[in-house]
Design an enzyme around this catalytic site. Structure first.
Site, PDB file in Angstrom:
ATOM      1  N   CYS A   1      11.671  -7.413   0.922  1.00  0.00           N
ATOM      2  CA  CYS A   1      11.095  -6.064   0.993  1.00  0.00           C
ATOM      3  C   CYS A   1      10.687  -5.700   2.421  1.00  0.00           C
ATOM      4  CB  CYS A   1       9.908  -5.935   0.053  1.00  0.00           C
ATOM      5  SG  CYS A   1       8.433  -6.774   0.631  1.00  0.00           S
TER       6      CYS A   1
ATOM      7  N   CYS B   1       7.880  -4.569   3.426  1.00  0.00           N
ATOM      8  CA  CYS B   1       6.526  -5.037   3.771  1.00  0.00           C
ATOM      9  C   CYS B   1       6.579  -6.433   4.387  1.00  0.00           C
ATOM     10  CB  CYS B   1       5.636  -5.050   2.539  1.00  0.00           C
ATOM     11  SG  CYS B   1       5.354  -3.415   1.851  1.00  0.00           S
TER      12      CYS B   1
END
Length: 91
Positions: free
Chosen positions: A53, A55
């Site tokens: 991801c 993040c």
């Protein structure tokens, strides 16, 4: 979920593993490895939940790399990869 097929191509996530390995973070790929590290009674452990991801790419992995430049670092540096080693992540 024993022996679950990874969600991602291992070659595609290899650089994401390597980014942490380059600063001394050891991958844990089985529940037994997770138990072994987390059952230690002495020292400190940093366990990073790695992922594909944004993040993880934008904050988590760079943050870990920066934190490990400090003079005080944990005794054990380990990571599990979401979507890859599902049994280790579940543990």
């Amino acid at each position: 979920m024993a022996g679950a097929t990874p969600m991602y191509d291992p070659e595609a996530v290899k650089p994401m593993w390597q980014e942490l390995a380059n600063v001394g973070v050891k991958p844990l790929t089985t529940p037994q490895e997770v138990d072994e590290v987390l059952s230690k009674k002495q020292g400190t452990t940093l366990l990073v939940m790695n992922s594909v991801c944004g993040c993880a790419a934008g904050a988590a992995r760079p943050g870990v790399c920066n934190a490990l430049q400090h003079k005080v670092i944990p005794d054990n540096l380990v990571t599990v990869f979401a979507g890859m080693d599902r049994d280790a992540v579940q543990r």
